[in-house]
Design a protein around this motif. Structure first.
Motif, PDB file in Angstrom:
ATOM      1  N   LYS A   1     101.740  -2.749 -58.338  1.00  0.00           N
ATOM      2  CA  LYS A   1     100.801  -1.670 -58.020  1.00  0.00           C
ATOM      3  C   LYS A   1      99.745  -1.472 -59.105  1.00  0.00           C
ATOM      4  O   LYS A   1      98.848  -0.635 -58.956  1.00  0.00           O
ATOM      5  N   LEU A   2      99.857  -2.220 -60.195  1.00  0.00           N
ATOM      6  CA  LEU A   2      98.958  -1.999 -61.327  1.00  0.00           C
ATOM      7  C   LEU A   2      97.504  -2.259 -60.941  1.00  0.00           C
ATOM      8  O   LEU A   2      97.179  -3.284 -60.340  1.00  0.00           O
ATOM      9  N   GLU A   3      96.628  -1.308 -61.321  1.00  0.00           N
ATOM     10  CA  GLU A   3      95.205  -1.419 -61.014  1.00  0.00           C
ATOM     11  C   GLU A   3      94.357  -1.642 -62.260  1.00  0.00           C
ATOM     12  O   GLU A   3      93.327  -2.308 -62.184  1.00  0.00           O
ATOM     13  N   THR A   4      94.779  -1.095 -63.391  1.00  0.00           N
ATOM     14  CA  THR A   4      93.998  -1.197 -64.623  1.00  0.00           C
ATOM     15  C   THR A   4      94.882  -1.662 -65.775  1.00  0.00           C
ATOM     16  O   THR A   4      95.933  -1.059 -66.033  1.00  0.00           O
ATOM     17  N   LEU A   5      94.443  -2.723 -66.458  1.00  0.00           N
ATOM     18  CA  LEU A   5      95.170  -3.251 -67.619  1.00  0.00           C
ATOM     19  C   LEU A   5      94.218  -3.359 -68.793  1.00  0.00           C
ATOM     20  O   LEU A   5      93.207  -4.064 -68.724  1.00  0.00           O
ATOM     21  N   HIS A   6      94.535  -2.647 -69.879  1.00  0.00           N
ATOM     22  CA  HIS A   6      93.723  -2.678 -71.098  1.00  0.00           C
ATOM     23  C   HIS A   6      94.473  -3.448 -72.187  1.00  0.00           C
ATOM     24  O   HIS A   6      95.561  -3.044 -72.598  1.00  0.00           O
ATOM     25  N   LEU A   7      93.876  -4.546 -72.638  1.00  0.00           N
ATOM     26  CA  LEU A   7      94.439  -5.353 -73.728  1.00  0.00           C
ATOM     27  C   LEU A   7      93.408  -5.516 -74.850  1.00  0.00           C
ATOM     28  O   LEU A   7      93.431  -6.495 -75.593  1.00  0.00           O
ATOM     29  N   ASP A   8      92.523  -4.578 -74.995  1.00  0.00           N
ATOM     30  CA  ASP A   8      91.448  -4.655 -75.980  1.00  0.00           C
ATOM     31  C   ASP A   8      91.974  -4.539 -77.409  1.00  0.00           C
ATOM     32  O   ASP A   8      93.032  -3.966 -77.652  1.00  0.00           O
ATOM     33  N   GLU A   9      91.229  -5.089 -78.337  1.00  0.00           N
ATOM     34  CA  GLU A   9      91.483  -4.957 -79.770  1.00  0.00           C
ATOM     35  C   GLU A   9      92.901  -5.383 -80.142  1.00  0.00           C
ATOM     36  O   GLU A   9      93.648  -4.643 -80.790  1.00  0.00           O
ATOM     37  N   ASN A  10      93.265  -6.577 -79.685  1.00  0.00           N
ATOM     38  CA  ASN A  10      94.513  -7.204 -80.087  1.00  0.00           C
ATOM     39  C   ASN A  10      94.196  -8.512 -80.818  1.00  0.00           C
ATOM     40  O   ASN A  10      93.089  -8.663 -81.348  1.00  0.00           O
ATOM     41  N   ARG A  11      95.129  -9.446 -80.847  1.00  0.00           N
ATOM     42  CA  ARG A  11      94.927 -10.696 -81.599  1.00  0.00           C
ATOM     43  C   ARG A  11      95.147 -11.920 -80.719  1.00  0.00           C
ATOM     44  O   ARG A  11      95.632 -12.952 -81.175  1.00  0.00           O
ATOM     45  N   LEU A  12      94.791 -11.786 -79.465  1.00  0.00           N
ATOM     46  CA  LEU A  12      94.961 -12.887 -78.528  1.00  0.00           C
ATOM     47  C   LEU A  12      93.903 -13.955 -78.766  1.00  0.00           C
ATOM     48  O   LEU A  12      92.722 -13.660 -78.915  1.00  0.00           O
ATOM     49  N   VAL A  13      94.334 -15.222 -78.792  1.00  0.00           N
ATOM     50  CA  VAL A  13      93.432 -16.353 -79.026  1.00  0.00           C
ATOM     51  C   VAL A  13      93.097 -17.052 -77.713  1.00  0.00           C
ATOM     52  O   VAL A  13      91.985 -17.548 -77.533  1.00  0.00           O
ATOM     53  N   GLU A  14      94.038 -17.089 -76.804  1.00  0.00           N
ATOM     54  CA  GLU A  14      93.796 -17.676 -75.487  1.00  0.00           C
ATOM     55  C   GLU A  14      94.477 -16.822 -74.427  1.00  0.00           C
ATOM     56  O   GLU A  14      95.466 -16.153 -74.693  1.00  0.00           O
TER      57      GLU A  14
ATOM     58  N   LEU B   1      90.318  -5.437 -65.711  1.00  0.00           N
ATOM     59  CA  LEU B   1      90.967  -6.107 -66.848  1.00  0.00           C
ATOM     60  C   LEU B   1      90.016  -6.084 -68.024  1.00  0.00           C
ATOM     61  O   LEU B   1      88.885  -6.577 -67.936  1.00  0.00           O
ATOM     62  N   THR B   2      90.451  -5.506 -69.147  1.00  0.00           N
ATOM     63  CA  THR B   2      89.594  -5.458 -70.333  1.00  0.00           C
ATOM     64  C   THR B   2      90.291  -6.133 -71.508  1.00  0.00           C
ATOM     65  O   THR B   2      91.453  -5.849 -71.795  1.00  0.00           O
ATOM     66  N   LEU B   3      89.546  -7.011 -72.172  1.00  0.00           N
ATOM     67  CA  LEU B   3      90.077  -7.808 -73.285  1.00  0.00           C
ATOM     68  C   LEU B   3      89.075  -7.869 -74.442  1.00  0.00           C
ATOM     69  O   LEU B   3      89.089  -8.816 -75.226  1.00  0.00           O
TER      70      LEU B   3
ATOM     71  N   ASN C   1      97.209   1.772 -79.646  1.00  0.00           N
ATOM     72  CA  ASN C   1      97.197   2.139 -81.068  1.00  0.00           C
ATOM     73  C   ASN C   1      98.597   2.235 -81.663  1.00  0.00           C
ATOM     74  O   ASN C   1      98.949   3.195 -82.333  1.00  0.00           O
ATOM     75  N   ASN C   2      99.398   1.195 -81.389  1.00  0.00           N
ATOM     76  CA  ASN C   2     100.684   1.015 -82.053  1.00  0.00           C
ATOM     77  C   ASN C   2     100.614  -0.292 -82.854  1.00  0.00           C
ATOM     78  O   ASN C   2      99.517  -0.732 -83.215  1.00  0.00           O
ATOM     79  N   VAL C   3     101.748  -0.920 -83.127  1.00  0.00           N
ATOM     80  CA  VAL C   3     101.743  -2.170 -83.904  1.00  0.00           C
ATOM     81  C   VAL C   3     102.525  -3.259 -83.167  1.00  0.00           C
ATOM     82  O   VAL C   3     103.180  -4.102 -83.780  1.00  0.00           O
ATOM     83  N   ILE C   4     102.459  -3.232 -81.855  1.00  0.00           N
ATOM     84  CA  ILE C   4     103.185  -4.196 -81.022  1.00  0.00           C
ATOM     85  C   ILE C   4     102.583  -5.586 -81.197  1.00  0.00           C
ATOM     86  O   ILE C   4     101.369  -5.755 -81.122  1.00  0.00           O
ATOM     87  N   LYS C   5     103.436  -6.595 -81.427  1.00  0.00           N
ATOM     88  CA  LYS C   5     102.972  -7.965 -81.641  1.00  0.00           C
ATOM     89  C   LYS C   5     103.281  -8.889 -80.462  1.00  0.00           C
ATOM     90  O   LYS C   5     102.554  -9.859 -80.236  1.00  0.00           O
TER      91      LYS C   5
ATOM     92  N   ASP D   1      97.884   0.837 -70.698  1.00  0.00           N
ATOM     93  CA  ASP D   1      96.974   0.702 -71.843  1.00  0.00           C
ATOM     94  C   ASP D   1      97.752   0.155 -73.040  1.00  0.00           C
ATOM     95  O   ASP D   1      98.627   0.822 -73.591  1.00  0.00           O
ATOM     96  N   LEU D   2      97.433  -1.078 -73.433  1.00  0.00           N
ATOM     97  CA  LEU D   2      98.048  -1.745 -74.589  1.00  0.00           C
ATOM     98  C   LEU D   2      96.993  -2.086 -75.631  1.00  0.00           C
ATOM     99  O   LEU D   2      97.201  -2.969 -76.459  1.00  0.00           O
ATOM    100  N   SER D   3      95.883  -1.409 -75.610  1.00  0.00           N
ATOM    101  CA  SER D   3      94.795  -1.712 -76.539  1.00  0.00           C
ATOM    102  C   SER D   3      95.145  -1.273 -77.964  1.00  0.00           C
ATOM    103  O   SER D   3      96.054  -0.473 -78.189  1.00  0.00           O
ATOM    104  N   ARG D   4      94.425  -1.845 -78.916  1.00  0.00           N
ATOM    105  CA  ARG D   4      94.554  -1.507 -80.334  1.00  0.00           C
ATOM    106  C   ARG D   4      95.980  -1.665 -80.847  1.00  0.00           C
ATOM    107  O   ARG D   4      96.544  -0.774 -81.484  1.00  0.00           O
TER     108      ARG D   4
END
Length: 349
Positions: A219-232, A247-249, A179-183, A200-203
């Protein structure tokens, strides 16, 4: 009035409340229009060395020698100054709290994290700065925090992240930047976070992930990239994440999801691609995910297709969800047998 209309009206009303009411409160907060009083007459110090100063008018972290007349609070281990009026955190404000391990300053007015702000607080294990107005994190803001375990920077105004700010956080396990504005995620952004388990990089507004952005996250086990603007999304970008499990997208604009290299993610058991526009997942992709157990494809373009013969061979896959407006398919696989069940549903989601 039909059930559907009632649901729509309720959602609309809740949306209006969320859009207007909190903003009005936030505009008045810490101004002459709001009489800000502490929840208690003064900061409360618990028997377990906790200092509670929530809902206060403090614009800076209080001096531990001036909170009480008869005693000092220098031995405090946990400080909570949430929902207050803090505008900055500086080295001078914190240097007397040498034993502090937990610092929560969420929902304040902080805009910039100054370099060296925590350099005298080497025992810090957890910092929570959610719901501030942070737009900039200066270099060396977190210098000296070699024991920091959890860092919460959710719901701020961060537009970019420079990897150098994490150079001292070699023991960090949880990082929340949602929930930041990272592009854009730049090459080497997380290179120093070799023990990170949850990211967590979602929203955000991420539409570019540079090669090497996740380098070092072994060592990363969980990566959240939900609610972004990824096309591929090509999973090759995750090649350093050899221990990735989840992995959540969901809620991106994904049209293509692939794995172009021969990398195998042997621990990855859950992928969520719901609410995208993915139309096809190849057998070659699934074969490189030998431990995959849960695959979520709800509300993609029509029905995302996978070749049925491979599903029968995929012994660990026990749940695959592919819902559309009128029907869904659930794939259950146990051993060498697969069961394809078509269900007629009324789906209001």
């Amino acid at each position: 009035m039909s059930k559907m209309n009632r649901v729509e009206l309720l959602v609309l009303w809740l949306g209006m409340c969320n859009a207007i009411y909190p903003e009005t409160i936030e505009q008045k907060k810490c101004t002459t229009d709001e009489r800000r009083t502490m929840l208690y007459p003064e900061c409360m110090q618990g028997s377990n060395l906790v200092l509670w100063c929530d809902h206060s008018s403090y614009t800076r972290i209080p001096d531990p020698d001036k909170i009480y007349l008869a005693k000092s609070c220098r031995n405090t281990e946990k400080i909570f100054i949430n929902d207050s009026c803090l505008r900055e955190i500086t080295k001078e404000q914190l240097e007397k709290y040498k034993d502090i391990e937990v610092l929560h300053c969420g929902w304040n007015k902080i805009q910039i994290l100054q370099g060296g702000a925590f350099c005298k607080n080497e025992k810090l294990r957890e910092i929570n700065l959610m719901r501030n107005y942070i737009t900039q994190i200066e270099k060396e803001s977190f210098s000296g925090l070699h024991q920091l375990d959890s860092l919460y920077l959710s719901s701020n105004l961060l537009a970019e992240i420079e990897g150098s700010i994490f150079s001292s956080l070699e023991n960090l396990k949880r990082l929340y930047l949602d929930n930041n504005v990272i592009k854009r995620l730049k090459n080497g952004t997380f290179n120093h976070l070799r023990r990170l388990r949850i990211l967590d990089l979602s929203r955000n507004a991420i539409n570019v992930i540079e090669e090497g952005a996740f380098k070092g996250l072994r060592k990363l086990e969980t990566l959240h990239l939900d609610e972004n603007r990824l096309v591929e999304f090509d999973m090759t970008i995750l090649e350093s994440l050899c221990n990735l499990e989840r992995l959540t997208l969901y809620y991106n604009n994904l049209r293509y999801f692939s794995l172009s290299s021969n990398i195998s993610f042997k621990y990855l058991h859950t992928i969520d691609l719901s609410y995208n526009h993915v139309q096809f997942l190849s057998d070659s992709l699934l074969k490189k995910l030998p431990d995959l157990e849960v695959l979520k494809l709800k509300r993609n373009n029509n029905e995302t297709s996978t070749k049925r013969p491979y599903v029968r061979k995929q012994s660990r896959l026990y749940y695959a969800e592919m819902k559309s407006l009128s029907h869904c398919v659930t794939i259950h696989s146990k051993g060498a047998f697969a069961f394809i069940v078509w269900l007629v549903t009324i789906d209001l989601m």
